[in-house]
Design an enzyme around this catalytic site. Structure first.
Site, PDB file in Angstrom:
ATOM      1  N   SER A 251      12.466  37.877 -32.351  1.00 33.38           N
ATOM      2  CA  SER A 251      13.821  38.080 -32.870  1.00 33.38           C
ATOM      3  C   SER A 251      13.859  37.562 -34.302  1.00 33.38           C
ATOM      4  CB  SER A 251      14.827  37.318 -32.016  1.00 33.38           C
ATOM      5  OG  SER A 251      14.689  35.934 -32.291  1.00 33.38           O
ATOM      6  N   LYS A 252      15.020  37.683 -34.906  1.00 29.62           N
ATOM      7  CA  LYS A 252      15.159  37.273 -36.312  1.00 29.62           C
ATOM      8  C   LYS A 252      14.784  35.808 -36.518  1.00 29.62           C
ATOM      9  CE  LYS A 252      18.378  40.727 -37.805  1.00 29.62           C
ATOM     10  NZ  LYS A 252      19.705  41.121 -37.460  1.00 29.62           N
TER      11      LYS A 252
END
Ligand code: GLU
Length: 478
Positions: A251-252
């Site tokens: 994820s980010k």
């Protein structure tokens, strides 16, 4: 059979690197098999889908070199290629299922369904739909619809186990009773994901579905639907999850996840593809650095790995460096020139010098923009303060080297030289060794400390001929 594969992104954000990997695997497989690769836009989530995301995803795919044979922007025989433009098809196919008794209109309200679900959970039963509307007569349904009652279309799920062979996961068994009757069309005429995918894959004659592992559970509902339509399901390959070093889903939090950001950071598209290709697949000749778009028939579905793939930016950066190295020298020069500040002396040098300079430093960079920092060794007159440098400077042999080189550099200046040559440098080091009797560390580090004011760096015989003589002169006098 002509192989037909597809990449089916939802235009709800920028192209994710995981999506890029899926798209690439599909395109590579189509290429290897002489088949077709289709881009289908799954925009039935009307609230989150936006045309700008579709456009940016297509642009990023193009930047990577992944081009589709059929799709919303290029057309094709099996269009339309946007789900929002296929609503009439989903409706017709749903009617077919209703006529065959595989689906039915369901008039139950949300409140009623929630209450039943809660009760089932309390009584520790599977919260499946209880089948209330399954046996309504045609007349009852017609009259309810005519009076304006809202209805979804619900699929009549068979109670049996489903089995299929996945290219990555092997034999997958879904035991009986995992799902109850599920909705395939909402009351507003928008299809539910699993249903739309099957209608599209079947009507677009998709032969192989290569997609992320997170879709594996969806395959059960999809197999049920294929069976009801009497369609042969495609072959499936659910490719491994991408995870961060902490083993959590990528994820980010783990850094950049959208292709656009990698483009902005100046990664080479082939290097990004190369790295993504290795996340869950291995090259038959065990290569680590290659251009996936040139794999041809070397790409196949047998070399996927089951284990989740750990996303490691350091490896990606290394591969980027390897791809830079392999570019024609003139191309590297053009690219690095763009990243060097316009006032830098580099720009004043002649072409031959620039090419020699790029030849030396190209192996030390992972990014074009890293190049400028390597030029310091040719232009700076700063003096290192490192312990190693101070030590080399303190040796009693070092002033002797300095004195000798000062004379040599002055001779070169008087002779009008702008640079010394490799031959000059070799003569110097032979002299220090033979005449001054300075050897080993005292020779190499001594010469380096005098000529560069550093204790370590690239080979002197490469950098000294590229250092302007006035810089060498300044250094020798400091
Ligand atoms: N639209 C789905 C997604 O973006 C892909 C569906 C599929 O490949 O079957 O994840």
């Amino acid at each position: 059979m002509t192989v037909r594969v597809r990449f089916a992104p939802s235009p709800t954000g920028y192209l994710h690197i995981g999506g890029a990997r899926t798209a690439m695997y599909n395109q590579l497989f189509a290429k290897a098999m002489g088949g077709k690769y289709i881009l289908r836009i799954e925009d039935t989530d009307t609230e989150r889908s936006e045309r700008k995301y579709e456009e940016s995803q297509i642009e990023d795919l193009k930047w990577l070199g992944i081009t589709h044979d059929e799709g919303p922007d290029v057309g094709g025989e099996y269009g339309p290629y946007r789900q929002s433009e296929r609503l009439h098809i989903y409706k017709t196919w749903a009617e077919k299922l209703i006529d065959k008794g595989h689906a039915y209109h369901c008039f139950c309200s949300e409140e009623e369904l929630t209450a039943k679900k809660e009760l089932a959970e309390k009584e520790k039963r599977a919260p499946h739909y209880d089948g209330k509307c399954r046996n309504l007569t045609v007349e009852e349904v017609t009259s309810k619809l005519a009076s304006g009652e809202e209805a979804v279309v619900r699929f009549h799920a068979q109670r049996k186990a489903y089995v299929f062979n996945d290219y990555v996961r092997g034999r997958v068994v879904f035991p009986e009773g995992m799902v109850g009757d599920f909705v395939i069309m909402r009351a507003n005429g928008i299809p539910v994901y699993n249903y739309a995918v099957v209608v599209d894959d079947a009507s677009m004659k998709i032969t192989h579905v290569i997609r992320a592992e997170e879709h594996l559970p969806n395959t059960l509902r999809q197999l049920m639907l294929y069976e009801a339509f009497s369609e042969t399901p495609p072959e499936f390959a659910h490719v491994s999850l991408l995870i961060g070093e902490d083993r959590q889903k990528l994820s980010k939090r783990h850094g950049a996840t959208s292709v656009t950001l990698y483009k902005e950071m100046n990664y080479l598209p082939n290097a990004l593809l190369n790295y993504l290709c290795l996340l869950g697949w291995s090259h038959p000749n065990e290569l680590d650095v290659f251009n996936p778009l040139e794999l041809g028939t070397l790409f196949n579905l047998d070399r996927f790995t089951k284990a989740a793939a750990i996303y490691d930016v350091k490896k990606l950066d290394f591969i980027n460096g390897q791809h830079i190295k392999a570019l024609p020298i003139e191309t590297i020069l053009t690219e690095v020139e763009k990243t060097i500040p316009s006032t830098h002396q580099f720009h004043k040098m002649d072409h031959e010098w620039k090419i020699a300079c790029v030849t030396i430093f190209k192996d030390q960079i992972n990014f074009f923009q890293d190049f400028a920092s390597h030029l310091d060794v040719l232009f700076t007159t700063e003096v290192s303060t490192s312990a190693d440098y101070l030590e080399a400077k303190s040796w009693e042999t070092t002033p002797k080297i300095r004195e000798y080189l000062e004379g040599e550099i002055n001779i070169a200046i008087v002779a009008g030289k702008k640079f010394v040559t490799v031959e000059d440098y070799n003569i110097w080091s032979e002299h220090v060794k033979g005449e001054l009797k300075i050897k080993g560390k005292q020779l190499f580090m001594g010469m380096r400390s005098v000529l560069t004011h550093q204790a370590h760096g690239p080979e002197l015989k490469f950098i000294i001929p590229l250092t302007p003589i006035e810089i060498l002169e300044k250094r020798i006098h400091l």
